[in-house]
Motif scaffolding. Structure first.
Motif, PDB file in Angstrom:
ATOM      1  N   ARG A  62       0.797  -1.231   0.000  1.00  0.00           N
ATOM      2  CA  ARG A  62       0.000   0.000   0.000  1.00  0.00           C
ATOM      3  C   ARG A  62       0.828   1.280   0.000  1.00  0.00           C
ATOM      4  O   ARG A  62       0.285   2.372  -0.145  1.00  0.00           O
ATOM      5  CB  ARG A  62      -0.948   0.011   1.204  1.00  0.00           C
ATOM      6  CG  ARG A  62      -1.982  -1.095   1.102  1.00  0.00           C
ATOM      7  CD  ARG A  62      -3.185  -0.961   2.025  1.00  0.00           C
ATOM      8  NE  ARG A  62      -3.144   0.098   2.994  1.00  0.00           N
ATOM      9  CZ  ARG A  62      -3.067  -0.102   4.317  1.00  0.00           C
ATOM     10  NH1 ARG A  62      -2.976  -1.316   4.791  1.00  0.00           N
ATOM     11  NH2 ARG A  62      -3.086   0.917   5.143  1.00  0.00           N
ATOM     12  N   ALA A  68      12.334   5.464   7.936  1.00  0.00           N
ATOM     13  CA  ALA A  68      13.348   4.644   8.616  1.00  0.00           C
ATOM     14  C   ALA A  68      12.626   3.625   9.492  1.00  0.00           C
ATOM     15  O   ALA A  68      11.463   3.816   9.841  1.00  0.00           O
ATOM     16  CB  ALA A  68      14.230   5.546   9.472  1.00  0.00           C
ATOM     17  N   GLY A 107      12.319   9.010   6.015  1.00  0.00           N
ATOM     18  CA  GLY A 107      13.364   8.422   5.182  1.00  0.00           C
ATOM     19  C   GLY A 107      12.843   7.963   3.829  1.00  0.00           C
ATOM     20  O   GLY A 107      13.600   7.922   2.849  1.00  0.00           O
ATOM     21  N   GLU A 110      12.978  10.902   1.789  1.00  0.00           N
ATOM     22  CA  GLU A 110      14.398  11.245   1.582  1.00  0.00           C
ATOM     23  C   GLU A 110      15.019  10.369   0.491  1.00  0.00           C
ATOM     24  O   GLU A 110      15.835  10.830  -0.306  1.00  0.00           O
ATOM     25  CB  GLU A 110      15.169  11.111   2.905  1.00  0.00           C
ATOM     26  CG  GLU A 110      14.776  12.227   3.883  1.00  0.00           C
ATOM     27  CD  GLU A 110      15.403  12.049   5.251  1.00  0.00           C
ATOM     28  OE1 GLU A 110      15.077  11.041   5.912  1.00  0.00           O
ATOM     29  OE2 GLU A 110      16.207  12.895   5.652  1.00  0.00           O
ATOM     30  N   GLU A 130       9.366  13.497  10.888  1.00  0.00           N
ATOM     31  CA  GLU A 130      10.319  13.158  11.957  1.00  0.00           C
ATOM     32  C   GLU A 130      10.103  13.984  13.215  1.00  0.00           C
ATOM     33  O   GLU A 130      10.317  13.489  14.328  1.00  0.00           O
ATOM     34  CB  GLU A 130      11.755  13.341  11.455  1.00  0.00           C
ATOM     35  CG  GLU A 130      12.242  12.257  10.502  1.00  0.00           C
ATOM     36  CD  GLU A 130      11.921  12.528   9.035  1.00  0.00           C
ATOM     37  OE1 GLU A 130      11.067  13.409   8.748  1.00  0.00           O
ATOM     38  OE2 GLU A 130      12.516  11.872   8.173  1.00  0.00           O
ATOM     39  N   ARG A 284      -0.556   2.393  18.957  1.00  0.00           N
ATOM     40  CA  ARG A 284      -0.919   1.277  18.067  1.00  0.00           C
ATOM     41  C   ARG A 284      -1.127  -0.005  18.876  1.00  0.00           C
ATOM     42  O   ARG A 284      -1.982  -0.810  18.571  1.00  0.00           O
ATOM     43  CB  ARG A 284       0.154   1.094  17.010  1.00  0.00           C
ATOM     44  CG  ARG A 284       0.064   2.187  15.957  1.00  0.00           C
ATOM     45  CD  ARG A 284       1.254   2.300  15.054  1.00  0.00           C
ATOM     46  NE  ARG A 284       0.985   3.285  14.008  1.00  0.00           N
ATOM     47  CZ  ARG A 284       1.014   4.600  14.189  1.00  0.00           C
ATOM     48  NH1 ARG A 284       1.298   5.095  15.372  1.00  0.00           N
ATOM     49  NH2 ARG A 284       0.742   5.429  13.183  1.00  0.00           N
ATOM     50  N   LYS A 288      -4.639  -3.577  20.290  1.00  0.00           N
ATOM     51  CA  LYS A 288      -4.571  -5.044  20.244  1.00  0.00           C
ATOM     52  C   LYS A 288      -5.040  -5.662  21.563  1.00  0.00           C
ATOM     53  O   LYS A 288      -4.332  -6.452  22.169  1.00  0.00           O
ATOM     54  CB  LYS A 288      -3.136  -5.478  19.949  1.00  0.00           C
ATOM     55  CG  LYS A 288      -2.641  -4.932  18.610  1.00  0.00           C
ATOM     56  CD  LYS A 288      -1.155  -5.150  18.445  1.00  0.00           C
ATOM     57  CE  LYS A 288      -0.613  -4.364  17.261  1.00  0.00           C
ATOM     58  NZ  LYS A 288       0.830  -4.251  17.276  1.00  0.00           N
TER      59      LYS A 288
END
Ligand code: 3HC
Ligand code: NAI
Length: 706
Positions: A62, A68, A107, A110, A130, A284, A288
């Motif tokens: 996706r 990073a 990143g 970048e 960032e 996140r 769960k």
């Protein structure tokens, strides 16, 4: 077309002399060490291979590349570093094109900036977020973005962390072309072919001229510095971002990159980075909950709300905004009209600010219906009760719901403190009863405590989590107890604040110190905003059952007895002349406090700012640990997310449990033991903290044990 090796993390495929490199590292193609190595090797190979004319970079799944690999931060670095990989791509003597769909963040962007040309599809989201992790773009982003799109636009992207879509990215000059289909491979290959046909040269962002006007660039940097100093309230990385862009303006590219690296490493070392990344994963992880793994949510396509007061109206707005039809039940026509008016007030506020049109309001309200009869709920999938905080009233409402609602309807209560097991026990279907504890204003506050009574079925809990997602709320699973996670902990650190006030600190000093720590408001300001009468009613209700050994500060009662309930009455702890939103210290309140100190035979002493915060946090941490110890919260991180999203805890500190680890649990325990010498009833060290300190372990070590 020939196909070359199929690597695990970066697939290589040769198509008509174009080497297609597909980053394939689910879930978001993060740039972990294996991907970095594979990308670097692949570009090297492309350069050597006479069968390759150009390179196309795309992402599998996706996204292009989500950035990073955040999980690597704080661990020993493994080569090649991301800046080295970006430089390798940029240095390639054959054209490299990045074709972007989905996320190209941090990143990821970048890498794209290091490519020679960029195309974005309509669903692309580009950004340098960032800053939200306490970092700065550390793979050349602070040097390449300003050269490509100018200092002002680059600073805006990096300091806000916002994502831009393909069209905006094109307008900014961040990408060269916008694709017309959703087929990233074909779009990328077509673009490359067009470039090769036109003999487009290798074009490196390091040579771009976005900083060609030094006067304008300098002005943008200075403006950003002034704004950031004012707004970023103790955050570390935003000013470093400004410094890095200044380096882009003043230094040759390679020196600028080295400077960026230094600044990036400083950010990486900062506890703020650790706090913000903890928050990223914690928010996140809370999703769960055990029930969500095993049970399938029930379908919710209509909702009933009982009560149209502060909470009922706010909850209704949250539901309406999520596109759900809402039936509101009130006691009588007048109350129903008030409930409707409470909802309209929210939308009228948006219209007044130009954030909504009258037509949009009408469209939303078309999903609302009101009734004074429970029979209107016969076919409703979920009902949320938000009536007065009285057990008998709640149980009467649930008896009605039990009578009318269809089998399988979820019956939820928004109670703040009452025993939801007792509410569930009063109906014939306890498995359908759950707590949905919203926070005020319910249409704005992100936190939703999902309170799980003993007999609830797992699919009802899963439904609550599913609803949270629809409402864009952050759900935290909580067990039943007085106040669940948040309000239970709040009661304890509020008491600590009251004790300090009676012992000599002024409420204004406490509020200031708490704000300086990073909360948007201090506890007494919060009380004035929420209305002192609410807490007063609760205190009166509990007076009979209060432990007589527990210290009780009466200052708030004296203030409430005068009818000073805070902002809504023009005065509380503060004065709010002429409807002012920001309060002024009130000498009469100080006199009340003095009188109460005398009545309680307290000789006031001074508190340093540091001691105030140490006590405030020790109380919060200790009760947070108790909540985990008693399994009211599944893990320390659930307490953290509760405080980040429900109580304005400064995100860069990660939450009270993460903060405790940062300070050192042994130190927190030593503080609690010191305070216990003067009040051993209030300051009882949590067995969880005692045990962890004995083992030399952290609270974070419990975050993986749900
Ligand atoms: N590194 C490691 N794991 C990541 C990650 C990353 N950069 N981004 C997301 N994940 C993980 C999440 O933790 C989650 O794991 P889980 O399933 O085990 O909980 C999983 O990937 C899926 O993430 P989301 O649930 O957030 O997925 P969405 O589809 O909703 O969103 C996204 C995708 C927009 C890419 C979103 O994940 C996101 O915003 N990620 C972070 C982006 C970011 O901040 N990038 C910058 C990183 S710092 C950097 O690049 C430094 C560089 O300048 C040197
Ligand atoms: P409120 O007093 O503003 O509203 C309650 C509404 O319920 C009134 O409009 C009243 O007419 C209606 N009502 C009372 N009995 C009813 C009945 N039998 N049938 C239908 N309607 C009835 O109260 P508020 O602040 O909205 O609180 C509601 C619930 O939400 C309480 O349980 C409270 O503890 C909880 N809560 C409150 C928060 C807050 O900040 N105010 C935050 C989170 C939860």
């Amino acid at each position: 077309m020939t196909s070359e090796s199929a690597g695990h993390d970066v697939r290589r495929e040769l198509r008509n002399r174009v080497l297609v490199l597909t980053v394939d590292n689910p879930p978001v193609n993060a740039l972990g060490v294996v991907v970095r190595r594979a990308l670097s090797d692949a570009v090297e190979a492309a350069e050597q291979d006479s069968a390759v004319d150009a390179v196309l970079l795309i992402g599998a799944g996706r996204n292009f590349i989500g950035g990073a690999d955040i999980k690597e931060f704080g661990k020993p670095p493994l080569p090649p570093s991301l800046p080295v990989v970006c430089n390798r791509i940029e240095a390639c003597r054959k054209p490299v094109v990045a074709a972007i769909h989905g996320a190209a963040l941090g990143g990821g962007l970048e890498i794209a900036l290091a490519a020679h040309y960029r195309i974005a599809l309509a669903d692309a989201r580009l950004g340098l977020p960032e800053v939200t992790l306490g970092l700065l773009p550390g793979a050349g982003g602070t040097q390449r973005a300003p050269r490509l799109i100018g200092a002002k636009a680059a600073l805006d992207l990096m300091l806000s962390g916002r994502h831009v879509g393909a069209r905006e990215a094109f307008a900014l000059g961040l990408v060269d072309r916008v694709g017309e289909t959703d087929d990233v491979l074909t779009e990328g290959l077509d673009y490359l072919k067009a470039l090769l046909d036109a003999k487009a040269p290798v074009r490196r962002t390091r040579d771009a001229d976005g900083l060609a006007d030094p006067v304008a660039s300098r002005a943008a940097i200075e403006a950003a510095r002034a704004e950031t100093s004012k707004k970023s309230r103790g955050l570390f990385s935003p000013l470093k971002i400004v410094d890095a862009v200044q380096a882009a303006l003043e230094l040759p590219f390679d020196d600028g990159l080295r400077h960026e690296r230094q600044l990036f490493l400083q950010c990486l070392d900062s506890p703020q980075r650790a706090g913000l990344i903890h928050a990223f994963f914690a928010e996140r992880e809370v999703l769960k909950a055990p029930e969500t793994r095993h049970a399938k949510p029930r379908a919710i396509s209509s909702v009933g709300v009982i009560g149209g007061g502060t909470m009922g109206a706010g909850i209704a707005v949250a539901l309406l905004d999520a596109g759900l039809p809402v039936t509101m039940i009130e006691r009588d026509d007048a109350s129903l009209a008030r409930g409707r008016a409470n909802i309209e007030k929210v939308y009228d506020g948006l219209i007044a600010k130009g954030r909504m049109t009258a037509d949009a309001k009408a469209a939303v309200l078309a999903r609302w219906s009101g009734s004074t009869s429970y029979d209107s709920l016969v076919s409703t999938d979920l009902v949320i009760e938000a009536v007065f905080e009285e057990m008998v009233i709640k149980q009467a409402v649930f008896a009605e719901l039990d009578r009318v609602c269809k089998p399988g309807a979820v019956l939820a209560t928004n109670t703040s403190y009452l025993d939801i097991d007792a509410i569930a026990a009063s109906v014939s279907r306890p498995g359908d009863v759950v707590g949905l504890h919203f926070f005020s204003p319910a249409n704005i506050m992100k936190l939703l405590e999902v309170v799980v009574p003993a007999r609830v079925s797992a699919d009802v809990v899963a439904t609550a989590f599913d609803l949270a997602k629809k409402l864009r709320k952050v759900p935290v699973r909580a067990g039943v107890c007085d106040g669940f996670i948040g309000n239970r902990v709040l009661a304890v650190y509020r008491a600590a604040a009251d004790y300090m006030m009676e012992d000599g600190a002024s409420p204004y000093q406490i509020d200031r110190v708490v704000r300086e720590f990073g909360f948007p408001m201090g506890p007494f300001q919060v009380s004035d905003l929420a209305g002192g009468d609410i807490g007063w009613a609760t205190r009166k209700r509990r007076a009979a059952s209060r432990d007589p050994k527990q210290r009780y500060v009466q200052i708030a009662d004296r203030i409430c007895e005068r009818g000073w309930f805070g902002q809504k009455t023009g005065r509380g702890y503060y004065l709010y002349p002429d409807g002012a939103r920001t309060g002024k210290p009130d000498p009469e309140v100080e006199a009340i406090i003095d009188a109460e100190r005398e009545r309680a035979s307290v000789t006031p002493r001074t508190f340093s700012d540091e001691e105030i915060m140490r006590r405030y946090m020790a109380a919060m941490i200790n009760e947070g640990a108790n909540v985990v110890h008693q399994r009211i919260a599944l893990r320390p991180l659930d307490v953290d997310v509760t405080f980040l999203y429900g109580y304005g805890f400064p995100r860069h500190r990660g939450g009270p449990m993460q903060y405790a680890d940062t300070v050192g649990l042994a130190k927190v325990l030593a503080d609690i033991r010191e305070f216990a010498q003067e009040d051993p009833v209030f300051w009882q060290p949590s067995p969880l903290i005692v045990g962890l300190v004995e083992r030399g372990a952290t609270l974070a070590s419990l975050n993986h044990t749900a």
